[in-house]
Design a protein around this motif. Structure first.
Motif, PDB file in Angstrom:
ATOM      1  N   GLU A 350      -1.180  -3.749   5.452  1.00 46.69           N
ATOM      2  CA  GLU A 350      -1.780  -2.868   4.447  1.00 46.69           C
ATOM      3  C   GLU A 350      -0.753  -1.937   3.790  1.00 46.69           C
ATOM      4  OE1 GLU A 350      -4.843  -0.801   6.465  1.00 46.69           O
ATOM      5  OE2 GLU A 350      -6.014  -2.638   6.929  1.00 46.69           O
ATOM      6  N   SER A 351       0.450  -1.931   4.326  1.00 44.11           N
ATOM      7  CA  SER A 351       1.484  -1.048   3.758  1.00 44.11           C
ATOM      8  C   SER A 351       1.948  -1.592   2.405  1.00 44.11           C
ATOM      9  CB  SER A 351       2.666  -0.926   4.721  1.00 44.11           C
ATOM     10  OG  SER A 351       3.715  -0.197   4.127  1.00 44.11           O
ATOM     11  N   PRO A 352       2.075  -0.730   1.361  1.00 44.80           N
ATOM     12  CA  PRO A 352       2.524  -1.194   0.027  1.00 44.80           C
ATOM     13  C   PRO A 352       4.030  -1.330  -0.061  1.00 44.80           C
ATOM     14  CG  PRO A 352       2.016   1.139  -0.041  1.00 44.80           C
ATOM     15  CD  PRO A 352       1.676   0.700   1.336  1.00 44.80           C
ATOM     16  N   HIS A 353       4.764  -0.996   0.966  1.00 44.76           N
ATOM     17  CA  HIS A 353       6.221  -0.995   0.888  1.00 44.76           C
ATOM     18  C   HIS A 353       6.840  -2.239   1.509  1.00 44.76           C
ATOM     19  CE1 HIS A 353       5.839   3.172  -0.361  1.00 44.76           C
ATOM     20  NE2 HIS A 353       5.160   3.451   0.774  1.00 44.76           N
ATOM     21  N   SER A 357       9.567 -11.093   2.602  1.00 44.52           N
ATOM     22  CA  SER A 357      10.079 -11.505   3.915  1.00 44.52           C
ATOM     23  C   SER A 357       9.374 -10.770   5.037  1.00 44.52           C
ATOM     24  CB  SER A 357      11.584 -11.250   3.976  1.00 44.52           C
ATOM     25  OG  SER A 357      11.864  -9.861   3.812  1.00 44.52           O
ATOM     26  N   ASP A 358       9.027  -9.497   4.806  1.00 47.04           N
ATOM     27  CA  ASP A 358       8.281  -8.763   5.839  1.00 47.04           C
ATOM     28  C   ASP A 358       6.889  -9.350   6.040  1.00 47.04           C
ATOM     29  OD1 ASP A 358      10.404  -7.046   6.219  1.00 47.04           O
ATOM     30  OD2 ASP A 358       9.720  -5.600   4.727  1.00 47.04           O
ATOM     31  N   LEU A 359       6.241  -9.679   4.931  1.00 49.28           N
ATOM     32  CA  LEU A 359       4.901 -10.282   5.034  1.00 49.28           C
ATOM     33  C   LEU A 359       4.957 -11.630   5.768  1.00 49.28           C
ATOM     34  CD1 LEU A 359       3.453  -9.510   1.484  1.00 49.28           C
ATOM     35  CD2 LEU A 359       2.808  -8.440   3.652  1.00 49.28           C
TER      36      LEU A 359
END
Length: 546
Positions: A350-353, A357-359
């Motif tokens: 849910e983080s917008p930052h 690659s993180d997802l």
């Protein structure tokens, strides 16, 4: 048993045994021959024989009557008449009385006919080894003394006749005592032999039932591979046709080539162990061992056939049981941090930052968390599996109902799910736990639909029900239209934790086979030339389930 036989003879209330009846027939043949000889002597010229008969007419009448009586008895026995004990007793008494009547009408105790009385008394004691045999001797002795005494009083007989009659009486009693003792011993020996023969027959029947119900296959072969004997387990493991009449149906059977090759190799090298083999694609993996029944070369060979899949499954069950207990013990400790990891990953999504690659890393975390949780659930389900509650099921009707229920759970899939159902006519019923076998079918159908869609883009599988070659058992095939399984991996698909799907746990097919085995059914991979994979569930004969 010997006591019962003797007491039954004393009472005279039952039919004599087979041996006793045969002896009476032989004795009756003897009487026919003797009476025929006496009749023949009546037509011999009187000058050639001693004709000093006291009552010639009565003697002739007696001889003719004795011949007629013996001929009549021989005729009715030839026609199938079975004499009872009282018939034998009356026959012996008549013989003794008739012989003494002929002695009375002829020359008295000095006649050679007196020797025939000894044979009658002896036969009576053989046929009736009881107090009645002693009565025969006493009756013969009294008659002999009576004839001699009458001759002395009326016709100036010689006093030596009394001595001769006494001697005959001693012979009668001696014959009675000796033959009674011998006959009783023979009857006890015969009763003991009959009892032991009956026990041996009962033991053979018990052994036959045990051998036929054994789960280990047993074959008896000659050195040329001809089947001499096979139990039901061997029939089912090798030929797929269990039968209770194996000894009548196996002589013309041909051994599987792998077993024949193993026999030839063992005959050349008895110390060598035969490799496991499969006689047919739907058969389990088998291990055989050979042993010589006789020391003479070329005689019979005993073959033991073990289902290796059962041994392997038992080892796997022990391993998974231990793993299940371990998993049950630490499931709480694993699920808590696993849940925390999964929840943290969901919050991070849910983080917008986050960049791409993180997802992707978060997706890997979520996917493998679900996989670990699925492994825990499957292992726990194995350790908690309940026993099968088998019912007799109409497979055709049940399969149609299953297809309708399964399609209802697949209504919103894209592309739409298609389950082709094919049922042969007149398939036999099967006995199994419907909930457990439905769980197996759901697993096979889900796998089949997934691989069909990956390979062809269509979610299509085929369900087919039919009867085995013997017409007594039912099978259900689940065929997909996917890429199939390479032959070198076909024996590994049922091993626990083996999977070709990166997202799978490797326990689905193992659990499916375990559920089938719990219902005495067999799940196998069919290797044919058609596209995709075909898994077959072969149900046990409903009347032979243990």
């Amino acid at each position: 048993m010997a006591t019962d036989s003797v007491s039954a003879v004393k009472t005279g209330k039952r039919s004599p045994g087979i041996q006793q009846t045969k002896l009476f027939r032989i004795y009756n043949h003897y009487r026919v021959v003797i009476s025929l000889m006496l009749v023949a002597l009546l037509f011999v010229e009187p000058v050639n024989f001693d004709t000093r008969f006291r009552f010639l007419d009565y003697y002739q009448f007696g001889v003719m009557g004795y011949f007629a009586l013996n001929g009549f008895l021989a005729f009715i026995m030839l026609a199938g008449f079975q004499p009872r004990q009282q018939h034998i007793t009356i026959s012996i008494l008549l013989d003794i009385l008739i012989m003494h009547g002929l002695l009375f009408a002829s020359t008295g105790i000095t006649s050679g006919l007196a020797n025939l009385v000894i044979i009658s008394v002896a036969a009576g004691n053989i046929l009736t080894p009881s107090r009645m045999g002693t009565f025969y001797a006493a009756l013969a002795a009294i008659c002999s003394l009576g004839i001699s005494g009458w001759a002395i009083l009326t016709v100036d007989g010689n006093g030596d006749d009394i001595v001769r009659a006494g001697s005959f009486g001693i012979l009668y009693f001696a014959a009675a005592f000796v033959l009674q003792n011998i006959s009783r011993r023979m009857m006890r020996s015969e009763a003991l032999a009959t009892s032991r023969a009956k026990s041996i027959v009962e033991l053979e029947q018990i052994n036959q039932q045990i051998i036929q119900r054994m789960r280990t296959g047993i074959l008896v072969l000659d050195r040329y591979g001809q089947v001499r004997l096979a139990n039901a387990a061997a029939e089912e493991l090798l030929f797929g046709i269990p039968t209770d009449l194996a000894r009548h149906t196996t002589r013309s059977r041909t051994l599987p080539q792998a077993l024949k090759s193993g026999l030839d190799a063992w005959l050349k090298h008895p110390e060598m162990r035969t490799k496991p083999f499969q006689p047919a694609p739907t058969s389990p993996l088998l291990q055989v061992s050979f042993t010589q029944l006789d020391q003479e070369p070329g005689e019979q060979i005993l073959v033991f056939i073990e289902d290796m899949s059962k041994v392997t499954q038992q080892a796997q069950q022990m391993k998974l049981a231990s793993l299940g207990r371990l998993t049950a013990g630490i499931a709480h400790e694993i699920r808590n941090p696993l849940g925390a990891i999964s929840h943290a990953a969901q919050l991070m999504e849910e983080s917008p930052h986050l960049d791409a690659s993180d997802l992707q890393m978060l997706d890997i975390i979520q996917r493998h968390s679900r996989r670990v949780n699925g492994i825990i659930e499957n292992v726990l389900s194995l350790s908690r599996r309940r026993p099968a509650n088998a019912d007799l099921v109409d497979v055709a009707t049940w399969l149609e109902e299953y297809r309708a229920d399964f399609l209802q759970t697949q209504e919103e899939t894209n592309p739409p799910t298609n389950v082709v159902l094919s049922i042969e006519p007149h398939i036999p019923d099967a006995r199994f736990d419907k909930s457990q076998i439905e769980q197996v079918l759901v697993n096979l159908c889900d796998n089949g639909l997934r691989y069909s869609q990956q390979h062809s883009g269509e979610r299509t599988i085929e369900l087919r029900a039919g009867a085995t070659a013997d017409g007594e058992r039912t099978y259900v095939d689940v065929r997909d239209f996917g890429p199939g399984i390479a032959p070198e991996f076909s024996h590994s698909v049922f091993e626990p934790f083996y999977t070709t799907d990166k997202g799978g746990t490797g326990l689905g097919l193992y659990l499916a086979r375990e559920l089938c085995e719990a219902n005495q059914a067999h799940l196998s991979l069919i290797e044919d030339e058609q596209p995709g994979c075909c898994f077959r569930i072969t149900f046990a004969h409903p009347g032979r389930m243990i």
